[in-house]
Design a protein around this motif. Structure first.
Motif, short mmCIF file in Angstrom:
data_model
loop_
_atom_site.label_atom_id
_atom_site.label_comp_id
_atom_site.label_asym_id
_atom_site.label_seq_id
_atom_site.Cartn_x
_atom_site.Cartn_y
_atom_site.Cartn_z
N LYS A 50 36.63 69.76 2.15
CA LYS A 50 37.45 69.02 1.19
C LYS A 50 37.76 67.63 1.72
N ASN A 51 38.03 67.53 3.03
CA ASN A 51 38.40 66.27 3.66
C ASN A 51 38.43 66.49 5.16
N PHE A 52 38.32 65.41 5.93
CA PHE A 52 38.58 65.49 7.36
C PHE A 52 39.16 64.16 7.82
N ALA A 53 39.84 64.19 8.97
CA ALA A 53 40.60 63.01 9.39
C ALA A 53 40.35 62.68 10.85
N ILE A 54 40.32 61.40 11.14
CA ILE A 54 40.24 60.87 12.50
C ILE A 54 41.57 60.22 12.85
N GLN A 55 42.14 60.61 13.96
CA GLN A 55 43.41 60.03 14.42
C GLN A 55 43.18 58.65 15.02
N VAL A 56 44.08 57.69 14.68
CA VAL A 56 44.05 56.36 15.28
C VAL A 56 45.39 56.09 15.94
N ASP A 57 45.47 54.98 16.68
CA ASP A 57 46.66 54.70 17.48
C ASP A 57 47.88 54.36 16.65
N GLY A 58 47.71 53.51 15.61
CA GLY A 58 48.89 53.07 14.88
C GLY A 58 48.55 52.33 13.60
N GLN A 59 49.59 51.79 12.96
CA GLN A 59 49.46 51.13 11.67
C GLN A 59 48.49 49.96 11.73
N GLU A 60 48.51 49.21 12.82
CA GLU A 60 47.62 48.05 12.91
C GLU A 60 46.15 48.46 12.84
N ASP A 61 45.85 49.67 13.33
CA ASP A 61 44.48 50.16 13.26
C ASP A 61 44.08 50.52 11.83
N LEU A 62 45.03 51.08 11.07
CA LEU A 62 44.76 51.33 9.66
C LEU A 62 44.54 50.02 8.91
N ASP A 63 45.34 49.00 9.22
CA ASP A 63 45.21 47.70 8.57
C ASP A 63 43.85 47.07 8.89
N ARG A 64 43.47 47.16 10.14
CA ARG A 64 42.19 46.58 10.56
C ARG A 64 41.03 47.28 9.87
N MET A 65 41.10 48.62 9.78
CA MET A 65 40.04 49.38 9.15
C MET A 65 40.01 49.12 7.64
N ALA A 66 41.17 48.96 7.02
CA ALA A 66 41.22 48.66 5.58
C ALA A 66 40.54 47.32 5.29
N THR A 67 40.79 46.33 6.16
CA THR A 67 40.16 45.02 5.99
C THR A 67 38.65 45.12 6.15
N ARG A 68 38.22 45.85 7.18
CA ARG A 68 36.78 46.03 7.42
C ARG A 68 36.11 46.69 6.22
N LEU A 69 36.72 47.73 5.69
CA LEU A 69 36.12 48.46 4.58
C LEU A 69 36.11 47.61 3.31
N ALA A 70 37.16 46.83 3.10
CA ALA A 70 37.19 45.92 1.93
C ALA A 70 36.06 44.90 2.02
N ASP A 71 35.83 44.38 3.22
CA ASP A 71 34.74 43.42 3.42
C ASP A 71 33.37 44.05 3.13
N GLU A 112 39.55 60.48 6.23
CA GLU A 112 40.74 59.66 6.41
C GLU A 112 40.84 59.19 7.85
N PHE A 113 41.53 58.07 8.02
CA PHE A 113 42.07 57.67 9.32
C PHE A 113 43.58 57.88 9.23
N VAL A 114 44.17 58.50 10.24
CA VAL A 114 45.58 58.90 10.13
C VAL A 114 46.38 58.49 11.35
N VAL A 115 47.66 58.21 11.10
CA VAL A 115 48.65 57.99 12.14
C VAL A 115 49.61 59.17 12.11
N LEU A 116 49.77 59.83 13.25
CA LEU A 116 50.63 61.00 13.33
C LEU A 116 52.08 60.58 13.53
N ARG A 117 52.99 61.36 12.97
CA ARG A 117 54.41 61.06 13.06
C ARG A 117 54.97 61.48 14.43
#
Length: 298
Positions: A61-82, A112-117
């Motif tokens: 259904k889905n799978f997720a890769i853990q990243v370090d933090g919010q800045e990594d999600l932002d960087r990946m979002a920019t890369r994918l948009a490009d 997904e890329f995810v940040v854990l709480r």
């Protein structure tokens, strides 16, 4: 790298009750939450979800890769948009996942890329784990890796490498210019997301793998399965590709699981992937052949 590891997998199962009984009583996972026909489970040395199972069908259904933090999600979002890849963000979609960035791979798989709480853990410390070992069963250390079924193995692996910052560890080439399988990583271990050639319509998953401690742990796991009336799909062995110890079985919910120990660490990060051309030696360093059932995924 900002990427850490496979965080969790979400699988569809054809019988939620039977799969949940297997997961908790035999595999030794712990139910931590549920939402309708979806149950979230955890194991190992942290307090986070490793698997969710949902009633209806089989496969990923889905799978997720853990990243370090919010800045990594932002960087990946920019890369994918490009790259022209559509993404969505969400908060608290999965228990104890603070934020996630979701996309669809060229293979059609959702990831997904995810940040854990409240993730303050810096290393695995078995004596200080928050998960209490009050339940029985195999008790894996962690979810290890996921192996997908895809139409275009090389194209999917190259997308993971060039767009999502994965590295390709090894690949299987049954004929010149063709890839039948590939193993990719985000950290120092040999693979986090692997892929096999899809052979049948509707297949999305080859297997989900769990980390065990040792050969002795794998042996005890096989005894648990036998006591539960479940037969393994393969003898325990050692893969040629990667070199990890393994055994496989099909769960009552209709998906294949691998149990693994001694997953190797990659000591030459920039190395080009090793290309295998011989299936028997790739599958087993000890001479076992893959069973006929390995032509099927879920």
């Amino acid at each position: 790298m900002a990427h850490q590891k496979l965080s969790y997998a979400e699988l569809r199962v054809k019988d939620l009750a039977k799969e949940l009984e297997f997961a908790t009583e035999v595999l030794g996972l712990e139910e931590c939450s549920r939402d309708g026909d979806t149950v979230y489970l955890r194991c190992g040395y942290d307090d986070y979800v490793d698997l969710s199972i949902t009633q209806g069908g089989t496969g990923v259904k889905n799978f997720a890769i853990q990243v370090d933090g919010q800045e990594d999600l932002d960087r990946m979002a920019t890369r994918l948009a490009d790259e022209g890849v559509a993404t969505e963000t969400s908060t608290d979609r999965v228990p104890q996942v603070e934020k996630s960035l979701s996309l669809q791979l060229p293979s059609g798989h959702d990831m997904e890329f995810v940040v854990l709480r409240n993730n303050t853990q810096t290393h695995i410390q078995p004596a200080l784990t928050k998960v209490k070992k009050t339940y029985g069963g195999v008790n894996p250390i962690d979810v290890d890796h996921i192996t997908l079924r895809v139409e275009d193995v090389k194209g999917t692996a190259e997308f993971l490498k060039t767009v999502l910052d994965f590295r390709i560890s090894e690949a299987f080439s049954p004929a010149p210019g063709e890839w039948g399988a590939a193993w990719t990583r985000v950290g120092e271990y040999h693979h986090d997301v692997a892929m096999m050639q899809k052979r049948h319509p509707g297949e999305t998953l080859d297997h989900l793998c769990w980390t065990l401690v040792s050969w002795e742990h794998i042996k005890n796991a096989c005894d648990y399965f036998a006591q539960a009336g479940l037969l393994t799909e393969t003898h325990p062995g050692r893969h040629g590709v990667g070199g990890n110890l393994y055994t496989y079985l099909w769960s009552p919910g209709g998906n294949r699981y691998e149990l693994n120990a001694e997953m190797p660490r990659m000591v030459n990060t920039p190395a080009e992937p090793k290309i295998w051309t011989d299936l028997p030696s790739m599958f087993s360093a000890w001479g076992d052949l893959p069973p006929e059932s390995f032509t099927f995924g879920s």
